[in-house]
Design a protein around this motif. Structure first.
Motif, PDB file in Angstrom:
ATOM      1  N   SER A 110       0.761  -1.289   0.254  1.00  0.00           N
ATOM      2  CA  SER A 110      -0.033   0.067  -0.136  1.00  0.00           C
ATOM      3  C   SER A 110       0.948   1.179   0.078  1.00  0.00           C
ATOM      4  CB  SER A 110      -1.122   0.140   1.192  1.00  0.00           C
ATOM      5  OG  SER A 110      -1.259   1.286   1.380  1.00  0.00           O
ATOM      6  N   ARG A 111       0.322   2.327  -0.664  1.00  0.00           N
ATOM      7  CA  ARG A 111       1.221   3.389  -0.701  1.00  0.00           C
ATOM      8  C   ARG A 111       1.306   4.129   0.520  1.00  0.00           C
ATOM      9  NH1 ARG A 111       5.650   5.136  -2.838  1.00  0.00           N
ATOM     10  NH2 ARG A 111       5.727   7.322  -3.390  1.00  0.00           N
ATOM     11  N   THR A 112       0.577   3.720   1.492  1.00  0.00           N
ATOM     12  CA  THR A 112       0.685   4.465   3.061  1.00  0.00           C
ATOM     13  C   THR A 112       1.507   3.566   3.691  1.00  0.00           C
ATOM     14  OG1 THR A 112      -1.496   3.426   3.319  1.00  0.00           O
ATOM     15  CG2 THR A 112      -1.285   5.636   2.762  1.00  0.00           C
ATOM     16  N   GLY A 113       2.172   2.653   3.387  1.00  0.00           N
ATOM     17  CA  GLY A 113       3.109   1.726   4.037  1.00  0.00           C
ATOM     18  C   GLY A 113       2.368   0.454   4.431  1.00  0.00           C
ATOM     19  N   GLY A 114       1.189   0.119   4.365  1.00  0.00           N
ATOM     20  CA  GLY A 114       0.749  -1.226   4.654  1.00  0.00           C
ATOM     21  C   GLY A 114       1.334  -2.580   3.656  1.00  0.00           C
ATOM     22  N   PHE A 115       1.716  -3.384   4.351  1.00  0.00           N
ATOM     23  CA  PHE A 115       2.280  -4.382   3.474  1.00  0.00           C
ATOM     24  C   PHE A 115       1.843  -5.834   4.057  1.00  0.00           C
ATOM     25  CE2 PHE A 115       5.709  -7.535   3.000  1.00  0.00           C
ATOM     26  CZ  PHE A 115       5.715  -7.754   1.694  1.00  0.00           C
ATOM     27  N   GLN A 186       4.194 -15.969   6.324  1.00  0.00           N
ATOM     28  CA  GLN A 186       3.427 -14.568   6.443  1.00  0.00           C
ATOM     29  C   GLN A 186       4.399 -13.415   6.805  1.00  0.00           C
ATOM     30  OE1 GLN A 186      -0.053 -14.396   8.363  1.00  0.00           O
ATOM     31  NE2 GLN A 186      -0.974 -12.772   7.362  1.00  0.00           N
ATOM     32  N   LEU A 187       4.134 -12.163   6.170  1.00  0.00           N
ATOM     33  CA  LEU A 187       4.719 -10.935   6.641  1.00  0.00           C
ATOM     34  C   LEU A 187       3.625  -9.784   6.716  1.00  0.00           C
ATOM     35  CD1 LEU A 187       7.128 -12.109   4.559  1.00  0.00           C
ATOM     36  CD2 LEU A 187       8.144 -10.276   5.463  1.00  0.00           C
ATOM     37  N   SER A 188       3.267  -9.385   7.404  1.00  0.00           N
ATOM     38  CA  SER A 188       2.143  -8.206   7.710  1.00  0.00           C
ATOM     39  C   SER A 188       2.750  -7.063   8.773  1.00  0.00           C
ATOM     40  CB  SER A 188       1.055  -8.837   8.228  1.00  0.00           C
ATOM     41  OG  SER A 188       1.226  -9.519   9.596  1.00  0.00           O
ATOM     42  N   GLY A 189       2.174  -5.852   8.123  1.00  0.00           N
ATOM     43  CA  GLY A 189       2.486  -4.662   9.048  1.00  0.00           C
ATOM     44  C   GLY A 189       2.747  -3.530   8.302  1.00  0.00           C
ATOM     45  N   THR A 190       3.795  -2.870   8.460  1.00  0.00           N
ATOM     46  CA  THR A 190       4.293  -1.727   7.673  1.00  0.00           C
ATOM     47  C   THR A 190       5.780  -1.847   7.103  1.00  0.00           C
ATOM     48  OG1 THR A 190       2.899  -0.462   9.356  1.00  0.00           O
ATOM     49  CG2 THR A 190       4.548   0.787   7.819  1.00  0.00           C
ATOM     50  N   PHE A 191       5.718  -1.451   5.819  1.00  0.00           N
ATOM     51  CA  PHE A 191       6.990  -1.562   4.926  1.00  0.00           C
ATOM     52  C   PHE A 191       7.001  -0.171   4.074  1.00  0.00           C
ATOM     53  CE2 PHE A 191       9.493  -3.815   1.497  1.00  0.00           C
ATOM     54  CZ  PHE A 191      10.646  -3.176   1.614  1.00  0.00           C
ATOM     55  N   PHE A 192       8.046   0.537   4.424  1.00  0.00           N
ATOM     56  CA  PHE A 192       8.103   1.735   3.362  1.00  0.00           C
ATOM     57  C   PHE A 192       9.028   1.359   2.312  1.00  0.00           C
ATOM     58  CE2 PHE A 192       6.318   3.407   7.313  1.00  0.00           C
ATOM     59  CZ  PHE A 192       5.496   4.102   6.920  1.00  0.00           C
ATOM     60  N   VAL A 238       8.465   9.734  11.451  1.00  0.00           N
ATOM     61  CA  VAL A 238       6.685   9.389  11.302  1.00  0.00           C
ATOM     62  C   VAL A 238       6.505   9.408   9.880  1.00  0.00           C
ATOM     63  CG1 VAL A 238       6.419   9.205  13.569  1.00  0.00           C
ATOM     64  CG2 VAL A 238       5.987  11.362  12.351  1.00  0.00           C
ATOM     65  N   TYR A 239       5.519   8.627   9.457  1.00  0.00           N
ATOM     66  CA  TYR A 239       5.084   8.842   8.092  1.00  0.00           C
ATOM     67  C   TYR A 239       3.978   9.635   8.294  1.00  0.00           C
ATOM     68  CZ  TYR A 239       2.044   7.836   4.329  1.00  0.00           C
ATOM     69  OH  TYR A 239       1.089   7.981   3.015  1.00  0.00           O
ATOM     70  N   ALA A 244      -0.732  14.386  -2.553  1.00  0.00           N
ATOM     71  CA  ALA A 244      -0.029  13.746  -3.865  1.00  0.00           C
ATOM     72  C   ALA A 244       0.168  12.187  -3.470  1.00  0.00           C
ATOM     73  CB  ALA A 244       0.906  14.282  -4.287  1.00  0.00           C
ATOM     74  N   GLY A 245      -0.203  11.748  -2.254  1.00  0.00           N
ATOM     75  CA  GLY A 245       0.074  10.200  -1.937  1.00  0.00           C
ATOM     76  C   GLY A 245       1.314   9.856  -2.005  1.00  0.00           C
ATOM     77  N   THR A 246       2.420  10.667  -1.879  1.00  0.00           N
ATOM     78  CA  THR A 246       3.933  10.374  -1.814  1.00  0.00           C
ATOM     79  C   THR A 246       4.386   9.871  -0.208  1.00  0.00           C
ATOM     80  OG1 THR A 246       4.329  12.832  -1.122  1.00  0.00           O
ATOM     81  CG2 THR A 246       4.484  12.343  -3.478  1.00  0.00           C
TER      82      THR A 246
END
Length: 275
Positions: A110-115, A186-192, A238-239, A244-246
């Protein structure tokens, strides 16, 4: 003058210049460090006046950080490291999501960091911690901390990773890796992804540790904070969402107390409860 002599002369000039600059920089940094230590001692005294325990030794040296944005398109590399060379980007991806699949599993960014990722058919790792560290590096995930493994049932283990940017932690973001009988499932959480390409988008640097501690004290009544001890102080990112969704990150300070944690925005000085 011959070529080798000219080359040696240039090397000597460069070496002398470097030594001169070092002689200037080292005393300056030592002076700045002593000044900041003196500030921290004053902050500890200030907190004591409000009956709040603060050991100035736990206050870290401030790092010069700016608001930054990460580059786009790094999902391909991360997906290939996780799913193998057969990873294919799935159709139907949007501006904000990207999905990949291969015979070894599938994942979605996810562009917001969700993975999220589900893996199948992997081999058992003799050491899940070493396996996790190696995999995360290959995915372009810079590890600030990795905790675990923690047992989550019969032959089930989990590890939790925290990402770093520019040598500091990313707060309020964690990635959980789940293993079954030593096999990553499985991997879950946040990844940028995209930390290889970082763009500075602000002119003002993050406020200092001393400024952050004063901001917390000034916000005490508004926050309803009735803590009596400061336990830990960290500088990091912090994100923050943008129109613009960056992938934009704001520097700041996480302050942990005996009654909760707070985040001080390094650009605006705004103080809020930490997640």
């Amino acid at each position: 003058m011959s070529g080798p002599k000219i080359k040696n002369l240039i090397i000597l000039i460069l070496a002398l210049t470097a030594a001169f600059l070092l002689a200037l920089v080292v005393p300056l940094r030592m002076s700045q460090s002593r000044a900041e230590q003196a500030q921290h001692a004053q902050i500890a005294e200030l907190y004591a006046g409000y009956d709040v325990q603060l050991d100035s030794a736990i206050l870290p040296r401030s790092v010069t950080l700016y608001t930054i944005e990460l580059g786009a398109g790094a999902e391909d590399t991360a997906a290939a490291a996780l799913l193998g060379s057969g990873a294919v980007r799935q159709s139907g991806a949007t501006r904000y999501t990207a999905a990949y699949a291969s015979p070894d599993g599938h994942c979605e960014f996810s562009r917001t960091g969700g993975f999220d990722a589900v893996l199948t058919g992997g081999e058992a790792a003799p050491d899940v911690r070493k396996h996790a560290q190696k995999l995360l590096r290959a995915m372009g995930y810079s590890v600030w901390s990795l905790s675990g493994p923690v047992s989550a049932g019969e032959a089930e283990q989990t590890l939790t990773a925290q990402q770093s940017l520019l040598g500091v932690p990313v707060f309020e973001a964690a990635l959980t890796l789940s293993y079954s009988h030593g096999v990553l499932t499985q991997l879950s959480g946040t990844f940028f992804p995209g930390s290889e390409t970082i763009t500075r988008v602000s002119e003002d640097a993050c406020i200092s540790c001393a400024d952050a501690m004063i901001a917390l004290l000034n916000s005490r009544d508004r926050l309803g904070w009735v803590g009596s001890r400061i336990e830990r102080v960290q500088q990091g990112y912090v994100y923050t969402e943008t129109a613009a969704g960056t992938l934009r990150f704001v520097p700041g300070w996480r302050i942990e107390t005996d009654t909760g944690a707070f985040f001080v925005n390094g650009a605006t000085r705004e103080v809020r409860a930490a997640e």
